[in-house]
Design a protein around this motif. Structure first.
Motif, mmCIF file in Angstrom:
data_model
loop_
_atom_site.group_PDB
_atom_site.id
_atom_site.type_symbol
_atom_site.label_atom_id
_atom_site.label_comp_id
_atom_site.label_asym_id
_atom_site.label_seq_id
_atom_site.Cartn_x
_atom_site.Cartn_y
_atom_site.Cartn_z
ATOM 1 N N THR A 39 31.550 27.706 -6.758
ATOM 2 C CA THR A 39 31.345 26.354 -5.991
ATOM 3 C C THR A 39 32.453 25.551 -5.907
ATOM 4 O O THR A 39 32.334 24.677 -5.005
ATOM 5 N N SER A 40 33.484 25.693 -6.468
ATOM 6 C CA SER A 40 34.600 24.861 -6.479
ATOM 7 C C SER A 40 35.934 25.468 -7.042
ATOM 8 O O SER A 40 35.700 26.578 -7.963
ATOM 9 N N ILE A 41 37.133 25.136 -6.266
ATOM 10 C CA ILE A 41 38.590 25.615 -6.898
ATOM 11 C C ILE A 41 39.369 24.535 -7.133
ATOM 12 O O ILE A 41 39.400 23.927 -5.993
ATOM 13 N N ALA A 42 40.079 24.078 -8.116
ATOM 14 C CA ALA A 42 41.150 23.203 -8.107
ATOM 15 C C ALA A 42 42.187 23.729 -8.549
ATOM 16 O O ALA A 42 42.516 24.453 -9.533
ATOM 17 N N PHE A 43 43.460 22.782 -8.157
ATOM 18 C CA PHE A 43 44.705 23.040 -8.651
ATOM 19 C C PHE A 43 45.400 22.027 -9.492
ATOM 20 O O PHE A 43 45.172 20.603 -8.895
ATOM 21 N N LEU A 44 45.804 22.202 -10.609
ATOM 22 C CA LEU A 44 46.464 21.165 -11.582
ATOM 23 C C LEU A 44 48.000 21.716 -11.738
ATOM 24 O O LEU A 44 48.255 22.898 -12.058
ATOM 25 N N VAL A 45 48.822 20.582 -11.856
ATOM 26 C CA VAL A 45 50.025 20.606 -12.237
ATOM 27 C C VAL A 45 50.428 19.751 -13.237
ATOM 28 O O VAL A 45 50.511 18.514 -13.131
ATOM 29 N N SER A 46 50.512 20.259 -14.507
ATOM 30 C CA SER A 46 50.562 19.381 -15.829
ATOM 31 C C SER A 46 51.633 18.382 -15.776
ATOM 32 O O SER A 46 51.439 17.125 -16.212
ATOM 33 N N GLU A 47 52.680 18.558 -15.336
ATOM 34 C CA GLU A 47 53.917 17.639 -15.352
ATOM 35 C C GLU A 47 54.296 16.838 -14.048
ATOM 36 O O GLU A 47 55.030 15.904 -13.984
ATOM 37 N N ASN A 48 53.318 16.694 -13.017
ATOM 38 C CA ASN A 48 53.311 16.054 -11.908
ATOM 39 C C ASN A 48 52.439 14.524 -12.193
ATOM 40 O O ASN A 48 52.040 14.642 -13.278
ATOM 41 N N PRO A 49 53.164 13.654 -11.482
ATOM 42 C CA PRO A 49 52.608 12.276 -11.774
ATOM 43 C C PRO A 49 51.231 11.892 -11.526
ATOM 44 O O PRO A 49 50.406 11.377 -12.490
ATOM 45 N N ASN A 50 50.668 12.923 -10.777
ATOM 46 C CA ASN A 50 49.395 12.939 -10.511
ATOM 47 C C ASN A 50 48.843 14.602 -10.819
ATOM 48 O O ASN A 50 49.281 15.219 -9.809
ATOM 49 N N VAL A 51 48.128 14.764 -11.835
ATOM 50 C CA VAL A 51 47.859 16.284 -12.259
ATOM 51 C C VAL A 51 47.210 17.005 -11.177
ATOM 52 O O VAL A 51 47.298 18.004 -10.947
ATOM 53 N N LEU A 52 46.011 16.422 -10.490
ATOM 54 C CA LEU A 52 45.110 17.158 -9.583
ATOM 55 C C LEU A 52 45.724 17.168 -8.386
ATOM 56 O O LEU A 52 46.388 16.037 -7.845
ATOM 57 N N ILE A 53 46.087 18.413 -7.890
ATOM 58 C CA ILE A 53 46.845 18.652 -6.400
ATOM 59 C C ILE A 53 45.783 18.844 -5.571
ATOM 60 O O ILE A 53 45.959 17.953 -4.516
ATOM 61 N N ALA A 54 44.852 19.436 -5.900
ATOM 62 C CA ALA A 54 43.702 19.680 -4.615
ATOM 63 C C ALA A 54 42.434 20.213 -5.433
ATOM 64 O O ALA A 54 42.525 20.894 -6.349
ATOM 65 N N LYS A 55 41.348 19.857 -4.605
ATOM 66 C CA LYS A 55 40.067 20.604 -5.015
ATOM 67 C C LYS A 55 39.401 20.902 -3.940
ATOM 68 O O LYS A 55 39.190 20.183 -2.909
ATOM 69 N N TYR A 56 38.956 22.024 -3.742
ATOM 70 C CA TYR A 56 38.217 22.623 -2.809
ATOM 71 C C TYR A 56 36.715 22.830 -3.101
ATOM 72 O O TYR A 56 36.508 23.447 -4.248
ATOM 73 N N ASN A 57 35.729 22.670 -2.283
ATOM 74 C CA ASN A 57 34.245 22.963 -2.466
ATOM 75 C C ASN A 57 33.953 24.173 -1.681
ATOM 76 O O ASN A 57 34.520 24.149 -0.514
ATOM 77 N N ILE A 58 33.592 25.174 -2.536
ATOM 78 C CA ILE A 58 33.364 26.457 -1.659
ATOM 79 C C ILE A 58 31.821 26.822 -1.496
ATOM 80 O O ILE A 58 31.031 26.852 -2.231
ATOM 81 N N PRO A 59 31.712 26.666 -0.058
ATOM 82 C CA PRO A 59 30.242 26.724 0.270
ATOM 83 C C PRO A 59 29.702 28.144 -0.093
ATOM 84 O O PRO A 59 30.285 29.259 -0.139
ATOM 85 N N ALA A 60 28.305 28.546 -0.339
ATOM 86 C CA ALA A 60 27.583 29.761 -0.604
ATOM 87 C C ALA A 60 28.074 30.690 0.444
ATOM 88 O O ALA A 60 28.014 30.155 1.790
ATOM 89 N N GLY A 61 28.299 31.840 0.085
ATOM 90 C CA GLY A 61 28.621 32.745 1.000
ATOM 91 C C GLY A 61 30.065 32.994 1.559
ATOM 92 O O GLY A 61 30.420 33.985 2.379
ATOM 93 N N THR A 62 30.853 31.946 1.123
ATOM 94 C CA THR A 62 32.175 32.001 1.328
ATOM 95 C C THR A 62 33.183 32.856 0.400
ATOM 96 O O THR A 62 32.934 32.857 -1.036
ATOM 97 N N LEU A 63 34.210 33.619 0.877
ATOM 98 C CA LEU A 63 34.988 34.367 -0.088
ATOM 99 C C LEU A 63 35.696 33.399 -0.858
ATOM 100 O O LEU A 63 36.262 32.517 -0.181
ATOM 101 N N PRO A 64 35.723 33.217 -1.936
ATOM 102 C CA PRO A 64 36.610 32.337 -3.088
ATOM 103 C C PRO A 64 37.926 32.779 -3.201
ATOM 104 O O PRO A 64 38.396 33.409 -4.045
ATOM 105 N N SER A 65 38.560 32.361 -2.261
ATOM 106 C CA SER A 65 39.887 32.806 -2.079
ATOM 107 C C SER A 65 40.583 31.340 -1.299
ATOM 108 O O SER A 65 40.452 31.032 -0.414
ATOM 109 N N VAL A 66 41.658 30.811 -1.970
ATOM 110 C CA VAL A 66 42.409 29.519 -1.497
ATOM 111 C C VAL A 66 43.760 29.792 -1.492
ATOM 112 O O VAL A 66 44.165 30.294 -2.774
#
Length: 161
Positions: free
Chosen positions: A96-123
């Protein structure tokens, strides 16, 4: 009279083209899901967090378990921290979702993607990294949270280190 025929002909051809795309499944007939995705709430609080644990708690409210079914492709050494290519794919079901985090960045969360049903889970994404850090990918699937982590070394000017 020629102009009336030409306009009608264009209208018929456009309508036939749209019906063909709908019939082939290229254009969905039900646009409500597309509008719902466009109106998803922006996770503003999650982007303000300064640690991995706080981001995970804010976004998902549960802990992530490492999984070998989450495949992250990231360079070991990034010569330019401004454009670090990261990609993730998974064989997990019901993603249902994929998120990217970078521990040492000022803002840790880089991106969050909602994955619709039936979608190939690849980002794939090009992220910005302030310095050498762990990159974590979170995959929410089947109501559980899975992760993969890799250290990416950022060099200054490609000189190594």
């Amino acid at each position: 009279m020629d102009n009336d025929f030409s306009a009608t002909r264009r209208l018929i051809l456009k309508g036939a083209g749209v019906l063909t795309l709908v019939g082939l499944g290229i254009v969905p007939l039900d646009l409500s899901s597309a509008f719902a995705a466009a109106n998803d709430k922006y996770p503003e609080e999650a982007f303000k967090q300064k640690s991995d644990a706080d981001v995970i708690k804010t976004l998902y409210g549960k802990t992530a378990e490492p999984s070998d079914k989450v495949k992250m492709d990231a360079p070991e050494i990034a010569e330019n921290g401004a454009v670090v290519p990261i990609s993730v794919s998974t064989t997990l079901a019901d993603v249902t979702s994929i998120a990217f985090l970078v521990s040492e960045n000022p803002n840790v969360l880089i991106a969050k993607y909602n994955i619709p049903a039936g979608t190939l889970p690849s980002v794939a994404n090009r992220i910005k990294m302030a310095k050498t850090s762990n990159v974590t990918v979170l995959v929410e699937a089947g109501g559980k949270l899975y992760s993969a982590t890799k250290e990416v070394k950022v060099t200054v000017g490609g000189c190594g280190g």
